[in-house]
Design a protein around this motif. Sequence first.
Motif, PDB file in Angstrom:
ATOM      1  N   GLY A 134       0.804  -1.220   0.000  1.00 30.81           N
ATOM      2  CA  GLY A 134       0.000   0.000   0.000  1.00 30.81           C
ATOM      3  C   GLY A 134       0.832   1.262   0.000  1.00 30.81           C
ATOM      4  O   GLY A 134       0.541   2.218  -0.729  1.00 30.81           O
ATOM      5  N   ILE A 135       1.908   1.298   0.812  1.00 24.80           N
ATOM      6  CA  ILE A 135       2.785   2.468   0.833  1.00 24.80           C
ATOM      7  C   ILE A 135       3.447   2.649  -0.530  1.00 24.80           C
ATOM      8  O   ILE A 135       3.652   3.780  -0.999  1.00 24.80           O
ATOM      9  CB  ILE A 135       3.844   2.330   1.940  1.00 24.80           C
ATOM     10  CG1 ILE A 135       3.181   2.408   3.327  1.00 24.80           C
ATOM     11  CG2 ILE A 135       4.913   3.399   1.815  1.00 24.80           C
ATOM     12  CD1 ILE A 135       2.570   3.751   3.652  1.00 24.80           C
ATOM     13  N   GLY A 136       3.767   1.532  -1.185  1.00 26.87           N
ATOM     14  CA  GLY A 136       4.351   1.627  -2.524  1.00 26.87           C
ATOM     15  C   GLY A 136       3.406   2.286  -3.510  1.00 26.87           C
ATOM     16  O   GLY A 136       3.787   3.187  -4.261  1.00 26.87           O
ATOM     17  N   LEU A 311      13.693   1.363  -2.515  1.00 27.96           N
ATOM     18  CA  LEU A 311      14.165   1.837  -1.220  1.00 27.96           C
ATOM     19  C   LEU A 311      13.229   2.826  -0.537  1.00 27.96           C
ATOM     20  O   LEU A 311      12.986   2.717   0.680  1.00 27.96           O
ATOM     21  CB  LEU A 311      15.547   2.478  -1.375  1.00 27.96           C
ATOM     22  CG  LEU A 311      16.731   1.522  -1.454  1.00 27.96           C
ATOM     23  CD1 LEU A 311      18.013   2.283  -1.759  1.00 27.96           C
ATOM     24  CD2 LEU A 311      16.882   0.752  -0.154  1.00 27.96           C
ATOM     25  N   LEU A 312      12.705   3.799  -1.262  1.00 30.78           N
ATOM     26  CA  LEU A 312      11.950   4.876  -0.621  1.00 30.78           C
ATOM     27  C   LEU A 312      10.744   4.353   0.154  1.00 30.78           C
ATOM     28  O   LEU A 312      10.613   4.618   1.359  1.00 30.78           O
ATOM     29  CB  LEU A 312      11.536   5.917  -1.666  1.00 30.78           C
ATOM     30  CG  LEU A 312      10.996   7.233  -1.117  1.00 30.78           C
ATOM     31  CD1 LEU A 312      12.085   7.961  -0.328  1.00 30.78           C
ATOM     32  CD2 LEU A 312      10.489   8.123  -2.233  1.00 30.78           C
ATOM     33  N   PRO A 313       9.825   3.578  -0.463  1.00 39.11           N
ATOM     34  CA  PRO A 313       8.687   3.083   0.322  1.00 39.11           C
ATOM     35  C   PRO A 313       9.085   2.026   1.344  1.00 39.11           C
ATOM     36  O   PRO A 313       8.445   1.908   2.395  1.00 39.11           O
ATOM     37  CB  PRO A 313       7.750   2.503  -0.744  1.00 39.11           C
ATOM     38  CG  PRO A 313       8.626   2.165  -1.894  1.00 39.11           C
ATOM     39  CD  PRO A 313       9.725   3.183  -1.875  1.00 39.11           C
ATOM     40  N   ALA A 314      10.142   1.246   1.057  1.00 40.07           N
ATOM     41  CA  ALA A 314      10.564   0.204   1.998  1.00 40.07           C
ATOM     42  C   ALA A 314      11.092   0.812   3.290  1.00 40.07           C
ATOM     43  O   ALA A 314      10.785   0.335   4.391  1.00 40.07           O
ATOM     44  CB  ALA A 314      11.619  -0.687   1.354  1.00 40.07           C
ATOM     45  N   LEU A 315      11.899   1.862   3.179  1.00 37.87           N
ATOM     46  CA  LEU A 315      12.416   2.521   4.376  1.00 37.87           C
ATOM     47  C   LEU A 315      11.282   3.148   5.192  1.00 37.87           C
ATOM     48  O   LEU A 315      11.267   3.062   6.427  1.00 37.87           O
ATOM     49  CB  LEU A 315      13.439   3.591   3.988  1.00 37.87           C
ATOM     50  CG  LEU A 315      14.787   3.074   3.472  1.00 37.87           C
ATOM     51  CD1 LEU A 315      15.589   4.209   2.837  1.00 37.87           C
ATOM     52  CD2 LEU A 315      15.588   2.418   4.598  1.00 37.87           C
ATOM     53  N   THR A 317       8.039   2.181   5.184  1.00 37.06           N
ATOM     54  CA  THR A 317       7.225   1.117   5.764  1.00 37.06           C
ATOM     55  C   THR A 317       7.929   0.477   6.953  1.00 37.06           C
ATOM     56  O   THR A 317       7.310   0.191   7.987  1.00 37.06           O
ATOM     57  CB  THR A 317       6.916   0.043   4.707  1.00 37.06           C
ATOM     58  OG1 THR A 317       6.328   0.665   3.558  1.00 37.06           O
ATOM     59  CG2 THR A 317       5.945  -0.997   5.251  1.00 37.06           C
ATOM     60  N   TRP A 318       9.216   0.220   6.815  1.00 39.66           N
ATOM     61  CA  TRP A 318      10.002  -0.358   7.903  1.00 39.66           C
ATOM     62  C   TRP A 318       9.903   0.519   9.147  1.00 39.66           C
ATOM     63  O   TRP A 318       9.664   0.039  10.260  1.00 39.66           O
ATOM     64  CB  TRP A 318      11.456  -0.499   7.434  1.00 39.66           C
ATOM     65  CG  TRP A 318      12.385  -1.142   8.418  1.00 39.66           C
ATOM     66  CD1 TRP A 318      12.060  -1.928   9.479  1.00 39.66           C
ATOM     67  CD2 TRP A 318      13.812  -1.024   8.417  1.00 39.66           C
ATOM     68  NE1 TRP A 318      13.196  -2.329  10.140  1.00 39.66           N
ATOM     69  CE2 TRP A 318      14.290  -1.795   9.514  1.00 39.66           C
ATOM     70  CE3 TRP A 318      14.725  -0.372   7.593  1.00 39.66           C
ATOM     71  CZ2 TRP A 318      15.644  -1.905   9.803  1.00 39.66           C
ATOM     72  CZ3 TRP A 318      16.077  -0.496   7.879  1.00 39.66           C
ATOM     73  CH2 TRP A 318      16.524  -1.249   8.968  1.00 39.66           C
ATOM     74  N   MET A 319      10.062   1.817   8.964  1.00 35.70           N
ATOM     75  CA  MET A 319      10.015   2.739  10.091  1.00 35.70           C
ATOM     76  C   MET A 319       8.628   2.764  10.731  1.00 35.70           C
ATOM     77  O   MET A 319       8.486   2.751  11.962  1.00 35.70           O
ATOM     78  CB  MET A 319      10.427   4.143   9.628  1.00 35.70           C
ATOM     79  CG  MET A 319      10.932   5.034  10.740  1.00 35.70           C
ATOM     80  SD  MET A 319      11.533   6.632  10.134  1.00 35.70           S
ATOM     81  CE  MET A 319      12.942   6.122   9.165  1.00 35.70           C
ATOM     82  N   ALA A 331       6.910   8.622  13.693  1.00 36.63           N
ATOM     83  CA  ALA A 331       7.761   7.866  12.773  1.00 36.63           C
ATOM     84  C   ALA A 331       7.747   8.477  11.381  1.00 36.63           C
ATOM     85  O   ALA A 331       8.773   8.561  10.703  1.00 36.63           O
ATOM     86  CB  ALA A 331       7.313   6.410  12.715  1.00 36.63           C
ATOM     87  N   SER A 332       6.566   8.905  10.935  1.00 35.49           N
ATOM     88  CA  SER A 332       6.459   9.544   9.617  1.00 35.49           C
ATOM     89  C   SER A 332       7.259  10.847   9.588  1.00 35.49           C
ATOM     90  O   SER A 332       7.964  11.140   8.615  1.00 35.49           O
ATOM     91  CB  SER A 332       4.983   9.821   9.290  1.00 35.49           C
ATOM     92  OG  SER A 332       4.846  10.500   8.066  1.00 35.49           O
TER      93      SER A 332
END
Length: 398
Positions: A134-136, A311-315, A317-319, A331-332
Amino acid sequence: MEKINLWTKNFIALVCSNALLFGGFHILLPTLPLYAAANGATGAEIGIITGVFGFSAIFIRLFTDLGVSTVGKKNCLYLGLGISVFCTIGYALFNSVNEMIALRVLHGFGFGLTTTFSAVIAADIIPASRRGEGIGYFGLGSTAAMALAPAAGVLLITDYGFVPMFLIAALASGLAILGTKLCTVPKFVPDEKKSVVNISLLDKLFEKGTGIPALLTMLFGISYGSINTFIAMLAHEAQIPNAGYFFIVGTLCVFISRPIGGRIFDSKGAAWIILPGAVLLFAALLVLIQTTTLTMLLSAAVLYGLGGGFLLPALMTWMLNLVRPSRRSGASATFYNMLDVGTSAGAIGLGAIAGDVGFINMYKYSAGAMVLFLILFILQWLLKPKKQAVVEVEENMD
């Protein structure tokens, strides 16, 4: 097991709102410096007008917790969008250097609020089992804006002038308000486990528990931002024509990689997408160092688009997954703060280096940031594997 629906009315409305927000912002990226120069600003003054924006965005994110507890996430998003509309129109009315600097400070406040709360609301309404995917998808609208809006801004001032361009940019932010209105936000539930008394400045800058991904986001911002900022300078130095195709090819690859990366993140975990993404971006920088032809430049664009799209959405989402639902606004804010610090500080530092060694050789230093990224990520994953499991959070959404 039945797959939970991602494309709800709320999610679609928020994706459209985010795309319009970034469209209104990115129209101004190449055009505002031209506008400032046309009104007599010197090179140094243009630098201040451009750079103060990011620092004011970071400053306002220190107060996101206060905003959530006082007026709520959605109202904070409305406030940020309203400020963006006001400032965009204001550029057409107030064009002295001091007035533009003041507007950029205020506009940075608006952008800091909108980027933070748009992302955290998205995290709240996306099903937990599909958050990476979803973030992607959520970021695809801003990606399209990054590719199309700058060119649209230049076209508008060429054919119609600055005032119509500012009005179109303001209209985009205004329509983003409508998109937000159509989105229903889950009710905020205060987090009784975390006291809001005596929160240090460090805790406001960096949400507790997000240290490693925050540092990696900063390093990513240095390398990724250097490509966005200086690729035209590199192409000019290497005498490569039609460098604008770099962003078209890169954006297409981002569109391809983001949905794929999100699914891999959800099914396999962060390492399976962050590690290959970092390798791809590092490879893009290595190609740029050797680039002498348009073909090589576009090859780097493919690697850049795939790596950045992973990388951008993965970082992010991880956070977001490392904190409780009530702490996602923090976190956002941390994610965007570190991204802004990386891109802003990287642009200043790498620009100074380029003055001595040239833009092609400058990318060796940018590649060095990704080497450090890879070393830190691999070390923390090997040394603290248990820490990297996605936090199972209660779905008592804010």
